[in-house]
Write a protein that holds these residues in place. Structure first.
Motif, mmCIF file in Angstrom:
data_model
loop_
_atom_site.group_PDB
_atom_site.id
_atom_site.type_symbol
_atom_site.label_atom_id
_atom_site.label_comp_id
_atom_site.label_asym_id
_atom_site.label_seq_id
_atom_site.Cartn_x
_atom_site.Cartn_y
_atom_site.Cartn_z
ATOM 1 N N ALA A 151 -71.771 49.050 -8.197
ATOM 2 C CA ALA A 151 -71.972 50.373 -7.602
ATOM 3 C C ALA A 151 -70.635 50.998 -7.192
ATOM 4 C CB ALA A 151 -72.916 50.279 -6.404
ATOM 5 N N VAL A 152 -69.729 50.188 -6.640
ATOM 6 C CA VAL A 152 -68.401 50.695 -6.270
ATOM 7 C C VAL A 152 -67.644 51.140 -7.517
ATOM 8 C CG1 VAL A 152 -66.150 50.049 -5.294
ATOM 9 C CG2 VAL A 152 -68.243 49.373 -4.124
ATOM 10 N N LEU A 153 -67.737 50.366 -8.604
ATOM 11 C CA LEU A 153 -67.066 50.745 -9.853
ATOM 12 C C LEU A 153 -67.607 52.060 -10.418
ATOM 13 C CD1 LEU A 153 -66.697 47.320 -11.684
ATOM 14 C CD2 LEU A 153 -64.866 48.767 -10.794
ATOM 15 N N VAL A 154 -68.897 52.280 -10.311
ATOM 16 C CA VAL A 154 -69.477 53.554 -10.767
ATOM 17 C C VAL A 154 -68.854 54.708 -9.996
ATOM 18 C CG1 VAL A 154 -71.602 54.942 -10.836
ATOM 19 C CG2 VAL A 154 -71.653 52.567 -11.592
ATOM 20 N N GLU A 155 -68.734 54.552 -8.676
ATOM 21 C CA GLU A 155 -68.123 55.622 -7.863
ATOM 22 C C GLU A 155 -66.643 55.789 -8.182
ATOM 23 O OE1 GLU A 155 -69.536 57.878 -5.930
ATOM 24 O OE2 GLU A 155 -71.473 57.016 -6.472
ATOM 25 N N TRP A 156 -65.944 54.682 -8.416
ATOM 26 C CA TRP A 156 -64.524 54.783 -8.750
ATOM 27 C C TRP A 156 -64.349 55.548 -10.057
ATOM 28 C CZ3 TRP A 156 -61.737 52.219 -12.795
ATOM 29 C CH2 TRP A 156 -60.367 52.463 -12.766
ATOM 30 N N LEU A 157 -65.161 55.196 -11.065
ATOM 31 C CA LEU A 157 -65.057 55.905 -12.339
ATOM 32 C C LEU A 157 -65.465 57.371 -12.211
ATOM 33 C CD1 LEU A 157 -66.379 53.207 -14.825
ATOM 34 C CD2 LEU A 157 -64.074 54.175 -14.729
ATOM 35 N N SER A 158 -66.337 57.675 -11.269
ATOM 36 C CA SER A 158 -66.767 59.056 -11.076
ATOM 37 C C SER A 158 -65.686 59.908 -10.419
ATOM 38 C CB SER A 158 -68.029 59.094 -10.207
ATOM 39 O OG SER A 158 -69.095 58.470 -10.878
ATOM 40 N N HIS A 159 -64.747 59.287 -9.717
ATOM 41 C CA HIS A 159 -63.753 60.055 -8.958
ATOM 42 C C HIS A 159 -62.304 59.742 -9.333
ATOM 43 C CE1 HIS A 159 -66.878 61.637 -6.386
ATOM 44 N NE2 HIS A 159 -67.370 60.407 -6.291
ATOM 45 N N CYS A 160 -62.070 58.909 -10.342
ATOM 46 C CA CYS A 160 -60.693 58.535 -10.678
ATOM 47 C C CYS A 160 -60.017 59.612 -11.521
ATOM 48 C CB CYS A 160 -60.669 57.194 -11.398
ATOM 49 S SG CYS A 160 -61.363 57.234 -13.065
ATOM 50 N N LYS A 161 -58.705 59.629 -11.445
ATOM 51 C CA LYS A 161 -57.898 60.513 -12.285
ATOM 52 C C LYS A 161 -56.889 59.634 -13.006
ATOM 53 C CE LYS A 161 -56.734 64.504 -11.035
ATOM 54 N NZ LYS A 161 -56.018 65.618 -10.429
ATOM 55 N N LEU A 162 -57.247 59.212 -14.214
ATOM 56 C CA LEU A 162 -56.407 58.302 -14.973
ATOM 57 C C LEU A 162 -55.568 59.014 -16.026
ATOM 58 C CD1 LEU A 162 -58.977 55.410 -15.572
ATOM 59 C CD2 LEU A 162 -57.183 55.522 -13.853
ATOM 60 N N MET A 163 -55.973 60.199 -16.449
ATOM 61 C CA MET A 163 -55.265 60.886 -17.521
ATOM 62 C C MET A 163 -54.290 61.920 -16.957
ATOM 63 S SD MET A 163 -58.209 61.340 -20.370
ATOM 64 C CE MET A 163 -59.525 61.842 -19.290
ATOM 65 N N LYS A 164 -53.194 62.028 -17.645
ATOM 66 C CA LYS A 164 -52.186 63.021 -17.268
ATOM 67 C C LYS A 164 -52.577 64.372 -17.853
ATOM 68 C CE LYS A 164 -48.632 59.542 -17.143
ATOM 69 N NZ LYS A 164 -47.556 58.913 -17.850
ATOM 70 N N PRO A 165 -52.263 65.465 -17.133
ATOM 71 C CA PRO A 165 -52.654 66.798 -17.618
ATOM 72 C C PRO A 165 -52.043 67.165 -18.969
ATOM 73 C CG PRO A 165 -51.890 66.914 -15.344
ATOM 74 C CD PRO A 165 -51.646 65.520 -15.825
ATOM 75 N N ASP A 166 -50.865 66.626 -19.299
ATOM 76 C CA ASP A 166 -50.214 66.995 -20.554
ATOM 77 C C ASP A 166 -50.510 66.010 -21.690
ATOM 78 O OD1 ASP A 166 -48.845 64.925 -19.395
ATOM 79 O OD2 ASP A 166 -46.849 65.746 -19.809
ATOM 80 N N ALA A 167 -51.581 65.232 -21.583
ATOM 81 C CA ALA A 167 -51.932 64.255 -22.617
ATOM 82 C C ALA A 167 -52.484 64.956 -23.853
ATOM 83 C CB ALA A 167 -52.968 63.273 -22.076
ATOM 84 N N ASN A 168 -52.363 64.293 -24.996
ATOM 85 C CA ASN A 168 -52.905 64.784 -26.258
ATOM 86 C C ASN A 168 -54.404 65.009 -26.074
ATOM 87 O OD1 ASN A 168 -53.850 65.187 -28.833
ATOM 88 N ND2 ASN A 168 -52.848 63.381 -29.705
ATOM 89 N N HIS A 228 -72.557 52.236 -3.464
ATOM 90 C CA HIS A 228 -72.298 53.648 -3.791
ATOM 91 C C HIS A 228 -71.715 54.381 -2.586
ATOM 92 C CE1 HIS A 228 -73.744 54.220 -7.866
ATOM 93 N NE2 HIS A 228 -74.788 53.444 -7.593
ATOM 94 N N THR A 229 -72.219 54.090 -1.399
ATOM 95 C CA THR A 229 -71.713 54.753 -0.190
ATOM 96 C C THR A 229 -70.264 54.375 0.055
ATOM 97 O OG1 THR A 229 -73.934 54.731 0.749
ATOM 98 C CG2 THR A 229 -72.109 55.043 2.286
ATOM 99 N N PHE A 230 -69.966 53.087 -0.014
ATOM 100 C CA PHE A 230 -68.596 52.624 0.206
ATOM 101 C C PHE A 230 -67.656 53.183 -0.859
ATOM 102 C CE2 PHE A 230 -65.228 49.430 -0.424
ATOM 103 C CZ PHE A 230 -64.666 49.457 0.842
ATOM 104 N N GLY A 231 -68.097 53.168 -2.122
ATOM 105 C CA GLY A 231 -67.268 53.704 -3.198
ATOM 106 C C GLY A 231 -66.984 55.178 -3.025
ATOM 107 N N PHE A 232 -67.989 55.937 -2.628
ATOM 108 C CA PHE A 232 -67.761 57.362 -2.394
ATOM 109 C C PHE A 232 -66.834 57.569 -1.206
ATOM 110 C CE2 PHE A 232 -68.591 61.442 -0.450
ATOM 111 C CZ PHE A 232 -68.436 62.289 -1.543
ATOM 112 N N PHE A 233 -67.010 56.781 -0.142
ATOM 113 C CA PHE A 233 -66.162 56.904 1.042
ATOM 114 C C PHE A 233 -64.700 56.654 0.672
ATOM 115 C CE2 PHE A 233 -64.162 54.905 4.804
ATOM 116 C CZ PHE A 233 -64.237 55.978 5.678
ATOM 117 N N ILE A 234 -64.445 55.640 -0.121
ATOM 118 C CA ILE A 234 -63.068 55.294 -0.499
ATOM 119 C C ILE A 234 -62.499 56.254 -1.535
ATOM 120 C CG2 ILE A 234 -61.630 53.497 -1.575
ATOM 121 C CD1 ILE A 234 -62.547 52.805 1.241
ATOM 122 N N PHE A 235 -63.258 56.562 -2.566
ATOM 123 C CA PHE A 235 -62.712 57.310 -3.699
ATOM 124 C C PHE A 235 -63.099 58.785 -3.748
ATOM 125 C CE2 PHE A 235 -63.454 52.904 -5.230
ATOM 126 C CZ PHE A 235 -62.125 52.517 -5.261
#
Length: 189
Positions: free
Chosen positions: A102-119, A160-167
């Protein structure tokens, strides 16, 4: 005598009265027919041995039941047949796994892994892969909750609550939220 269609179409007065004994015999026959069946793709269960008897000599039936209401306890099956079983340690491990998913789902929902100038093509492929992983993990959490175990439900909500709180919340974001908060669109039901 097996009733025919015309038997059921007759007026109620013309129908043969069914005694309680006949009704009980029919119920017993149906129960006997169903005892030999399980829900494992239509295969028949192995014959019961005499070791499965109680002190009165009657046969005891051991059926795996799927709960359709919430229940509490460590004896459940979560995601895989026989897992976690009846051991408390394995049940605790199952709860930890559901929490982490559940934490991983929230992390993937809020992560920013790609750079804006990526292909754009590469970024689109990565974004699609991340979406597939997020949906797959979310489905695993959903299937775990479908075990109807109260502990699994609580740790899924807590994860999910903890993941949203953190991320996802502003607690750990020191700057004002940017217009785009994630590489992936929000989950929708």
């Amino acid at each position: 005598m097996k009733p025919t269609v015309s038997h059921y179409l007759k007026a109620p007065k013309e129908r043969k009265k069914v005694s309680i004994k006949d009704s009980q015999e029919r119920s017993a026959n149906i129960s006997k027919a169903m005892d030999g069946m399980n829900h494992d793709h239509g295969s028949m269960s192995p014959p019961m041995s005499m070791n499965n008897t109680n002190n009165t000599g009657t046969m005891m039936h051991h059926h795996n039941m799927m709960h359709m209401t919430f229940f509490w306890g460590k004896n459940s099956e979560i995601l895989f047949s026989g897992w976690p079983g009846t051991r408390s340690g394995m049940y605790a491990l199952a709860l930890i796994v559901v929490f982490v998913l559940a934490v991983l789902v929230e992390w993937l929902s809020h992560c920013k892994l790609m750079k804006p100038d990526a292909n754009h093509v590469a970024a689109g492929l990565i974004q699609t892969l991340l979406h597939a992983i997020r949906v797959g993990l979310a489905f695993l959490v959903m299937l775990a909750i479908m075990s109807f175990n109260g502990g699994v439900f609580l740790v899924a909500v807590a994860g999910h609550t903890f993941g949203f709180f953190i991320f996802g919340s502003r607690v750990f974001n020191k700057s004002s939220p940017p217009p785009k908060t994630s590489d992936l669109p929000p989950m929708s039901c």
